[in-house]
Design a protein around this motif. Sequence first.
Motif, PDB file in Angstrom:
ATOM      1  N   ASN A 165       0.836  -1.210   0.000  1.00  0.00           N
ATOM      2  CA  ASN A 165       0.000   0.000   0.000  1.00  0.00           C
ATOM      3  C   ASN A 165       0.864   1.250   0.000  1.00  0.00           C
ATOM      4  OD1 ASN A 165       0.460  -1.276   2.694  1.00  0.00           O
ATOM      5  ND2 ASN A 165      -0.267   0.706   3.431  1.00  0.00           N
ATOM      6  N   ALA A 216      -5.843  -7.131   3.084  1.00  0.00           N
ATOM      7  CA  ALA A 216      -6.551  -5.865   3.240  1.00  0.00           C
ATOM      8  C   ALA A 216      -5.612  -4.697   2.939  1.00  0.00           C
ATOM      9  CB  ALA A 216      -7.099  -5.758   4.659  1.00  0.00           C
ATOM     10  N   SER A 217      -6.069  -3.793   2.091  1.00  0.00           N
ATOM     11  CA  SER A 217      -5.309  -2.589   1.715  1.00  0.00           C
ATOM     12  C   SER A 217      -3.954  -2.911   1.103  1.00  0.00           C
ATOM     13  CB  SER A 217      -5.116  -1.668   2.929  1.00  0.00           C
ATOM     14  OG  SER A 217      -6.356  -1.221   3.425  1.00  0.00           O
ATOM     15  N   ASN A 231      -3.593  -0.377  -1.527  1.00  0.00           N
ATOM     16  CA  ASN A 231      -4.339   0.853  -1.261  1.00  0.00           C
ATOM     17  C   ASN A 231      -3.430   2.076  -1.423  1.00  0.00           C
ATOM     18  OD1 ASN A 231      -5.978   2.908  -0.282  1.00  0.00           O
ATOM     19  ND2 ASN A 231      -6.739   1.700   1.427  1.00  0.00           N
ATOM     20  N   THR A 252     -10.633  -6.389   2.206  1.00  0.00           N
ATOM     21  CA  THR A 252     -11.137  -5.020   2.214  1.00  0.00           C
ATOM     22  C   THR A 252     -10.132  -4.000   1.689  1.00  0.00           C
ATOM     23  OG1 THR A 252     -12.499  -5.556   4.150  1.00  0.00           O
ATOM     24  CG2 THR A 252     -12.111  -3.230   3.701  1.00  0.00           C
ATOM     25  N   SER A 253     -10.596  -3.166   0.765  1.00  0.00           N
ATOM     26  CA  SER A 253      -9.828  -2.024   0.251  1.00  0.00           C
ATOM     27  C   SER A 253      -8.514  -2.402  -0.407  1.00  0.00           C
ATOM     28  CB  SER A 253      -9.538  -1.018   1.387  1.00  0.00           C
ATOM     29  OG  SER A 253     -10.723  -0.582   2.000  1.00  0.00           O
ATOM     30  N   CYS A 254      -8.396  -3.635  -0.914  1.00  0.00           N
ATOM     31  CA  CYS A 254      -7.079  -4.085  -1.382  1.00  0.00           C
ATOM     32  C   CYS A 254      -6.561  -3.275  -2.570  1.00  0.00           C
ATOM     33  CB  CYS A 254      -7.090  -5.581  -1.699  1.00  0.00           C
ATOM     34  SG  CYS A 254      -8.191  -6.085  -3.005  1.00  0.00           S
ATOM     35  N   ALA A 297      -8.108  -0.100  -3.319  1.00  0.00           N
ATOM     36  CA  ALA A 297      -8.708   1.225  -3.158  1.00  0.00           C
ATOM     37  C   ALA A 297      -7.691   2.335  -3.370  1.00  0.00           C
ATOM     38  CB  ALA A 297      -9.322   1.344  -1.762  1.00  0.00           C
ATOM     39  N   ASN A 298      -8.151   3.417  -3.998  1.00  0.00           N
ATOM     40  CA  ASN A 298      -7.341   4.631  -4.176  1.00  0.00           C
ATOM     41  C   ASN A 298      -6.054   4.400  -4.966  1.00  0.00           C
ATOM     42  OD1 ASN A 298      -9.045   6.280  -2.269  1.00  0.00           O
ATOM     43  ND2 ASN A 298      -8.296   4.742  -0.841  1.00  0.00           N
ATOM     44  N   SER A 299      -5.989   3.309  -5.713  1.00  0.00           N
ATOM     45  CA  SER A 299      -4.793   3.030  -6.505  1.00  0.00           C
ATOM     46  C   SER A 299      -4.985   3.521  -7.936  1.00  0.00           C
ATOM     47  CB  SER A 299      -4.496   1.530  -6.513  1.00  0.00           C
ATOM     48  OG  SER A 299      -5.447   0.819  -7.293  1.00  0.00           O
ATOM     49  N   TYR A 358     -15.220  -1.951  -0.396  1.00  0.00           N
ATOM     50  CA  TYR A 358     -14.272  -0.920  -0.821  1.00  0.00           C
ATOM     51  C   TYR A 358     -13.103  -1.446  -1.655  1.00  0.00           C
ATOM     52  CZ  TYR A 358     -16.844   1.223   3.022  1.00  0.00           C
ATOM     53  OH  TYR A 358     -17.836   1.647   3.842  1.00  0.00           O
ATOM     54  N   THR A 359     -13.266  -2.583  -2.291  1.00  0.00           N
ATOM     55  CA  THR A 359     -12.157  -3.198  -3.031  1.00  0.00           C
ATOM     56  C   THR A 359     -11.576  -2.250  -4.066  1.00  0.00           C
ATOM     57  OG1 THR A 359     -13.107  -5.403  -2.736  1.00  0.00           O
ATOM     58  CG2 THR A 359     -11.499  -5.143  -4.496  1.00  0.00           C
TER      59      THR A 359
END
Length: 262
Positions: free
Chosen positions: A79, A98-99, A102, A122-124, A126-128, A147-148
């Motif tokens: 992340n 997870a994340s 991220n 979760t969120s693995c 996200a925002n990438s 939130y993946t």
Amino acid sequence: RKTYIYIYINNNMVLTSPHTDTTNGIIYTWNATDTSNKRVRVGGRDAAYTSTDVTIPDTLDVEQNGSAPWQVWFVGGLNGNTTILSIILPKFLKKIGASAFNGASIQQVDLSECTLLNGVNTSCFANSDIQSIDMTNCPLLSTIGAYTFTNCSNLTKVIMPHVINLNNTALNGVVPVEELNLNSMTIIVSSMLSGIPINTLKILSLNSVTNVGLDPVLLQGYTNMEELNLNSLTSFNWQTLDGGLPTLKTISLNSVISFFNN
């Protein structure tokens, strides 16, 4: 090659030995006493290495009682990484943590060999900066969690033909998907796609969605939709398309036996 000794208190690996690979700078960890499972985890990246393209090996030679190959089964700890742009994940991979990516600059993730993958946490992603994801060769991956892909502003292609459970928040934020394949889902509601702007989606494949599982408002308003695949519907109401799809070129309804207007 460098070797460090770390102790993780709240981890199923009580004693691990992070191993720094001098080729791609990836840090691997394993439980030195877990000789029955022989599992290796990706735990991060050495800041000294800046290669943009990384291949995670299928196995790692663990220096314990000689050299023995252990399977790389878990990826995490990348992340926020701003160096890696593309990564090829190993064939023994079972979990993406997870994340894991991220906030990372990662653009391409190759899962073509990951036939054992059964979990993305979760969120693995996200925002990438990920641009596409293709899980065609991941038949055991049935669930996409919360939130993946949240706020993946460059994500235009999502191919997940084996997923049967999609968390309503998986595509939160503005995710400009142009092609979406969820061919194993039997029920899908509009909230699952609420993060995808209606003017970006062009190809939608929902070939297991039934009449009962089709949200009546799901297809309305997609101004750039070109291809629609709904091959498990047995009847089709043309009002389903009311209010949108002016650019639709192809619609596939191979199981439909009746059409009606109201």
